[in-house]
Scaffold this motif. Structure first.
Motif, mmCIF file in Angstrom:
data_model
loop_
_atom_site.group_PDB
_atom_site.id
_atom_site.type_symbol
_atom_site.label_atom_id
_atom_site.label_comp_id
_atom_site.label_asym_id
_atom_site.label_seq_id
_atom_site.Cartn_x
_atom_site.Cartn_y
_atom_site.Cartn_z
ATOM 1 N N ARG A 60 0.829 -1.215 0.000
ATOM 2 C CA ARG A 60 0.000 0.000 0.000
ATOM 3 C C ARG A 60 0.864 1.267 0.000
ATOM 4 O O ARG A 60 0.634 2.202 0.750
ATOM 5 N N SER A 61 1.891 1.206 -0.846
ATOM 6 C CA SER A 61 2.798 2.350 -0.947
ATOM 7 C C SER A 61 3.013 2.701 -2.410
ATOM 8 O O SER A 61 2.655 1.934 -3.301
ATOM 9 N N ALA A 62 3.621 3.847 -2.634
ATOM 10 C CA ALA A 62 4.054 4.184 -3.979
ATOM 11 C C ALA A 62 5.012 3.092 -4.455
ATOM 12 O O ALA A 62 5.656 2.413 -3.645
ATOM 13 N N THR A 63 5.074 2.924 -5.754
ATOM 14 C CA THR A 63 5.876 1.851 -6.343
ATOM 15 C C THR A 63 6.751 2.438 -7.433
ATOM 16 O O THR A 63 6.336 3.334 -8.155
ATOM 17 N N ARG A 64 7.965 1.914 -7.541
ATOM 18 C CA ARG A 64 8.877 2.325 -8.609
ATOM 19 C C ARG A 64 9.227 1.089 -9.440
ATOM 20 O O ARG A 64 9.697 0.090 -8.909
ATOM 21 N N VAL A 65 8.983 1.185 -10.743
ATOM 22 C CA VAL A 65 9.332 0.114 -11.678
ATOM 23 C C VAL A 65 10.547 0.578 -12.460
ATOM 24 O O VAL A 65 10.536 1.653 -13.061
ATOM 25 N N THR A 66 11.594 -0.237 -12.452
ATOM 26 C CA THR A 66 12.804 0.059 -13.213
ATOM 27 C C THR A 66 13.048 -1.073 -14.197
ATOM 28 O O THR A 66 13.016 -2.246 -13.811
ATOM 29 N N LEU A 67 13.280 -0.724 -15.447
ATOM 30 C CA LEU A 67 13.675 -1.702 -16.467
ATOM 31 C C LEU A 67 15.103 -1.393 -16.879
ATOM 32 O O LEU A 67 15.442 -0.226 -17.107
ATOM 33 N N MET A 68 15.906 -2.433 -16.971
ATOM 34 C CA MET A 68 17.307 -2.282 -17.375
ATOM 35 C C MET A 68 17.577 -3.215 -18.543
ATOM 36 O O MET A 68 17.204 -4.386 -18.505
ATOM 37 N N HIS A 79 10.076 -1.696 -6.718
ATOM 38 C CA HIS A 79 10.349 -1.259 -5.351
ATOM 39 C C HIS A 79 9.065 -0.770 -4.689
ATOM 40 O O HIS A 79 8.255 -0.095 -5.321
ATOM 41 N N ASP A 80 8.892 -1.134 -3.420
ATOM 42 C CA ASP A 80 7.820 -0.559 -2.606
ATOM 43 C C ASP A 80 8.381 -0.290 -1.215
ATOM 44 O O ASP A 80 9.498 -0.696 -0.894
ATOM 45 N N ASP A 81 7.601 0.401 -0.390
ATOM 46 C CA ASP A 81 8.088 0.833 0.921
ATOM 47 C C ASP A 81 7.801 -0.145 2.052
ATOM 48 O O ASP A 81 8.050 0.170 3.216
#
Length: 131
Positions: A60-68, A79-81
């Motif tokens: 239930r947090s902001a999420t960061r999606v990273t593609l490499m 990533h989540d908190d």
């Protein structure tokens, strides 16, 4: 040990939103098209959808999606908190959930969890040979 250099990466920041998984799938499709890696679209969109859904439902947090993009493989990072790590389960056939990390494991050459402050990042490497 082999060290690979990432030739490209893209990041998508998502708020806590029921549309987050859809937005993440669109981001993955757009990115893989940009990189000419449409061959990995199916597994990458499925994996990101599972991981972002887990983040929305459990963290239930902001999420960061990273593609490499590593040329011969891509890495998907979500990533989540929330500090709690997802668990690899063996759900009963009639259970409606509990298969997300099994799916991530099946789609990836390697996967793992990086503990961070705050939260964690679940990542997986996808190659043609891992499918």
């Amino acid at each position: 040990m082999t060290t690979e250099t990432c030739s490209d990466s893209r990041i998508l920041e998502l708020t806590v939103d029921t549309r987050a998984a859809k937005l993440a799938r669109e981001f993955v499709r757009e990115t893989l098209t940009l990189w000419g890696r449409e061959d990995l679209e199916g597994p990458a969109t499925l994996a990101v959808s599972e991981l972002v859904t887990n983040a929305v439902l459990h963290a239930r947090s902001a999420t960061r999606v990273t593609l490499m993009n590593y040329g011969d493989s891509i890495q998907v990072r979500v990533h989540d908190d929330h500090s709690g790590a997802p668990k690899l389960r063996d759900p009963e056939p009639d259970e409606t959930g509990g298969r997300g990390i099994l799916l991530v494991e099946a789609l990836s050459a390697h996967w793992g969890i990086d503990n961070e402050i705050p939260g964690k990042t679940v990542w997986l490497d996808i190659t043609r040979s891992s499918l």
